[in-house]
Design an enzyme around this catalytic site. Structure first.
Site, PDB file in Angstrom:
ATOM      1  N   LYS A 136       0.627  -1.108  -0.057  1.00 21.47           N
ATOM      2  CA  LYS A 136      -0.227   0.152   0.040  1.00 21.47           C
ATOM      3  C   LYS A 136       0.712   1.281   0.013  1.00 21.47           C
ATOM      4  CE  LYS A 136      -3.531   2.207   2.609  1.00 21.47           C
ATOM      5  NZ  LYS A 136      -4.640   2.036   3.775  1.00 21.47           N
ATOM      6  N   GLU A 163      -5.009  -6.624  14.578  1.00 21.96           N
ATOM      7  CA  GLU A 163      -4.652  -5.532  14.263  1.00 21.96           C
ATOM      8  C   GLU A 163      -5.956  -4.340  14.093  1.00 21.96           C
ATOM      9  OE1 GLU A 163      -1.250  -5.182  11.331  1.00 21.96           O
ATOM     10  OE2 GLU A 163      -2.733  -4.078  10.163  1.00 21.96           O
ATOM     11  N   GLY A 197      -5.239  -2.091   4.451  1.00 16.86           N
ATOM     12  CA  GLY A 197      -4.257  -3.033   4.314  1.00 16.86           C
ATOM     13  C   GLY A 197      -5.105  -4.456   4.740  1.00 16.86           C
ATOM     14  N   ARG A 198      -5.565  -4.599   5.759  1.00 21.44           N
ATOM     15  CA  ARG A 198      -6.135  -5.904   6.171  1.00 21.44           C
ATOM     16  C   ARG A 198      -7.553  -6.045   5.410  1.00 21.44           C
ATOM     17  NH1 ARG A 198      -4.854  -2.605  10.238  1.00 21.44           N
ATOM     18  NH2 ARG A 198      -6.639  -1.772  11.512  1.00 21.44           N
ATOM     19  N   GLU A 229      10.396  -4.612   4.789  1.00 22.01           N
ATOM     20  CA  GLU A 229      10.578  -6.238   4.554  1.00 22.01           C
ATOM     21  C   GLU A 229      10.141  -6.106   2.887  1.00 22.01           C
ATOM     22  OE1 GLU A 229       8.658  -4.817   6.908  1.00 22.01           O
ATOM     23  OE2 GLU A 229       8.450  -6.260   8.591  1.00 22.01           O
ATOM     24  N   LYS A 278       8.412  -0.667  14.393  1.00 21.71           N
ATOM     25  CA  LYS A 278       9.372  -0.355  13.043  1.00 21.71           C
ATOM     26  C   LYS A 278      10.050   1.085  13.278  1.00 21.71           C
ATOM     27  CE  LYS A 278       5.237  -0.948   9.882  1.00 21.71           C
ATOM     28  NZ  LYS A 278       4.233  -0.308   9.052  1.00 21.71           N
ATOM     29  N   HIS A 290      -4.951 -33.287  17.448  1.00 22.46           N
ATOM     30  CA  HIS A 290      -3.614 -33.982  17.681  1.00 22.46           C
ATOM     31  C   HIS A 290      -2.411 -33.276  18.170  1.00 22.46           C
ATOM     32  CE1 HIS A 290      -5.378 -37.631  16.262  1.00 22.46           C
ATOM     33  NE2 HIS A 290      -6.174 -36.915  15.261  1.00 22.46           N
TER      34      HIS A 290
HETATM   35  O1  F6P Z   1       1.429  -4.364   9.725  1.00 24.47           O
HETATM   36  C1  F6P Z   1       1.098  -3.159   9.637  1.00 24.47           C
HETATM   37  C2  F6P Z   1       0.716  -2.782   8.097  1.00 24.47           C
HETATM   38  O2  F6P Z   1       0.750  -1.348   7.788  1.00 24.47           O
HETATM   39  C3  F6P Z   1      -0.491  -3.554   7.952  1.00 24.47           C
HETATM   40  O3  F6P Z   1      -1.656  -2.725   8.112  1.00 24.47           O
HETATM   41  C4  F6P Z   1      -0.206  -3.800   6.448  1.00 24.47           C
HETATM   42  O4  F6P Z   1      -0.986  -4.548   5.842  1.00 24.47           O
HETATM   43  C5  F6P Z   1       1.065  -4.092   6.180  1.00 24.47           C
HETATM   44  O5  F6P Z   1       1.710  -3.346   7.387  1.00 24.47           O
HETATM   45  C6  F6P Z   1       1.788  -4.007   4.757  1.00 24.47           C
HETATM   46  O6  F6P Z   1       1.695  -2.624   4.564  1.00 24.47           O
HETATM   47  P1  F6P Z   1       2.050  -2.000   2.994  1.00 24.47           P
HETATM   48  O7  F6P Z   1       0.936  -2.751   2.123  1.00 24.47           O
HETATM   49  O8  F6P Z   1       2.095  -0.633   3.084  1.00 24.47           O
HETATM   50  O9  F6P Z   1       3.405  -2.680   2.658  1.00 24.47           O
END
Ligand code: F6P
Length: 545
Positions: free
Chosen positions: A207, A353, A267-268, A213, A512, A384
């Site tokens: 987003k 979240e 995002g979610r 990452e 972060k 199990h």
């Molecule tokens: O974990 C925090 C967050 O902002 C989530 O809400 C989001 O889904 C994720 O990081 C990834 O963010 P982005 O899509 O901006 O890389």
């Protein structure tokens, strides 16, 4: 300070009901009312929700339903669907429902109808999927795409990953989907180990297009590709999904291959947007649209069904009951469907979240816990592993069972066994087994009376463990859409009931921030200074090896 919700008389009345029901056993509730299943189950939109095994009765439920009205639930719902900025800490609308709305029904965000943009991106996705599926989209050396790697994390990973697994029965042949999320290089390296650069397409999904990452994985993937095919190959092997199109262009991805979404999509909640591109590639765009239709049907249901027949609302009210009034700090999600293997992880982000919050909408500390800790595993595997604790561990753990009447992979002999196990578990958790029953069982096995007395306590099950069972007709793109939207609306309703902003995630930011500060110290580019002794000690230890 306390929230206004808890101060209401309803909240106090609910506490009284909880004290009354605390000692009641589900066995007794069933024995007292042979119609309990009919009274405490809902069938809507083809889905059956049985909540008769919850420790609830008509009086408590009536109060919970009144709570929804007292919290202005219907008006909050209308405000969300209308595009008002109900995510007030980020000043954003919450309009994931627009992504699956009928295109001829405008919805306005800051004075602009968003539906034409939504339709345009869906059309772009359809055309891209067709080109890939029909072999018209070619890599730099002319090879057709065989492997697609989605690089993203959180909401830019969990939704499409979960849905790709869930809809495995609809997979487009000849195309393999891979998901890379972790910044641990082992994730990307293991994924790329079996892939050919010439036939691999990367989707960089973010987003913000700034997530550490994802950007690290994207840079490494690009290095892997250009080492084999050269810089010019990037345009044919990388596409992006983002709200931040300038950053996409800066990364070197052709703007023609960028799929947009908008800041009013959390995002979610973004699976329905272009974040669903890897899913659409995996199962075909028609199936992606069927999933949107399922979500749309659940939106309609949530908006129009009365409180006592409303699936998301019923789930939300039960969660408030179990968490705030029966005191359960956790909930287990138990899908009896291998295809829903990733659903617990997906819902962990969606629920925790969204509603893992400590202050109300006015910034005042909550005086009651919000979202429970969600965890889970598919049945029968969980049986199990951790079910022992659910049966005899002495903790209150409300359980959500999910099952499908028909299998999505019809191997003879399997499905009835799966269903029998699912139903047996919720029955055992509800009924339990008394000392007398355990002793009688041992005697019936031919064990002598003295030994039966010794062993019987080990075979006692307290029972009274609450559960719901959600029965889908079958796992299809449409029912998956219904299922996801059902949980989305449950999360929203809970936010209203708890008076919290379910759509921000400040709790994720702090870590972060600190990681950004520690990185140069770990890389040896900055002195280890100004830290607590533990963190400083650990950094020194990391640097020593
Ligand atoms: O974990 C925090 C967050 O902002 C989530 O809400 C989001 O889904 C994720 O990081 C990834 O963010 P982005 O899509 O901006 O890389």
């Amino acid at each position: 300070m306390t929230t206004s919700t808890t101060r209401t008389d309803l909240w106090k009345d609910l506490r009284t009901q909880a004290a009354r029901l605390h000692s009641a056993h589900l066995r007794e509730l069933f024995a007292a009312d042979p119609q309990r299943f009919a009274a405490f189950s809902v069938t809507a939109e083809g889905l059956l929700l049985d909540y008769s095994k919850q420790r609830i009765d008509g009086s408590a439920l009536a109060l919970l339903r009144a709570l929804w009205q007292a919290c202005d639930g219907p008006s909050w719902t209308a405000r969300m669907f209308a595009g008002e900025p109900i995510n007030h800490t980020e000043r954003r609308a919450v309009l994931h429902t627009a992504l699956r709305r009928a295109p001829d029904q405008p919805v306005f965000c800051a004075g602009c109808d968003v539906m034409p943009e939504v339709a345009a991106v869906l059309a772009q996705m359809r055309s891209f999927c067709q080109r890939v599926h029909q072999g018209q989209w070619r890599g730099a050396s002319g090879a057709a795409v065989r492997d697609v790697v989605n690089i993203g994390i959180g909401g830019s990973d969990l939704g499409p990953r979960m849905a790709t697994q869930a809809l495995g029965a609809c997979r487009v042949p000849g195309l393999k989907l891979h998901y890379v999320s972790n910044v641990d290089g082992a994730h990307l390296a293991a994924t790329l180990a079996d892939l050919e650069p010439a036939s691999t397409l990367f989707i960089v999904a973010s987003k913000t297009f700034a997530t550490q990452e994802t950007m690290q994985n994207a840079v490494s993937a690009r290095r892997w590709l250009t080492a084999a095919l050269g810089e010019a190959a990037v345009a044919r092997h990388f596409v992006a999904v983002s709200t931040n199109l300038p950053a996409v262009a800066e990364f070197g991805i052709d703007p023609a291959n960028a799929f947009a979404f908008w800041d009013w999509v959390g995002g979610r909640f973004s699976l329905w947007s272009a974040i669903g591109l890897p899913l659409a590639l995996a199962v075909g765009f028609d199936n992606f649209e069927r999933m949107l239709a399922g979500g749309r049907a659940m939106d309609r249901h949530f908006l129009t069904a009365p409180v006592d027949a409303n699936l998301p609302l019923t789930l939300a009210l039960l969660e408030v009951w179990n968490t705030d009034f029966l005191g359960a700090p956790t909930r287990a999600l138990l899908p009896y469907s291998q295809s829903l293997e990733f659903l617990p992880r997906y819902l962990q982000q969606l629920e925790m979240e969204s509603n893992g919050k400590r202050v109300d909408r006015d910034g005042r500390a909550l005086d009651h816990p919000a979202a429970p800790i969600l965890w889970g595993e598919v049945g029968t595997n969980g049986q199990h592993a951790f079910f022992q604790l659910l049966h005899q561990g002495g903790r209150l753990v409300p359980c959500d069972f999910i099952a499908c009447r028909e299998p999505d992979q019809p191997l003879p002999g399997h499905h009835a066994k799966l269903l029998a196990n699912c139903l047996a578990q919720s029955q055992a958790l509800m009924l339990g087994k008394t000392l007398t029953e355990a002793r009688a069982e041992l005697l019936a096995e031919g064990i002598d009376a003295a030994r039966a007395d010794t062993l019987a306590p080990y075979r006692v099950f307290p029972g009274n463990q609450p559960s719901t069972t959600l029965l889908l007709p079958r796992l299809t793109p449409y029912t998956l859409g219904q299922l996801i939207a059902l949980f989305e609306h449950k999360v929203f309703a809970l936010g209203v009931l708890w008076n919290i902003d379910s759509f921000d995630q400040w709790g994720v930011e702090y870590g972060k921030q600190l990681a950004g500060r520690l990185l140069p110290m770990i890389e040896g580019k900055a002195a280890v200074a100004g830290l607590d002794a533990s963190t400083a000690g650990l950094i020194s230890a990391c640097r020593a090896c």
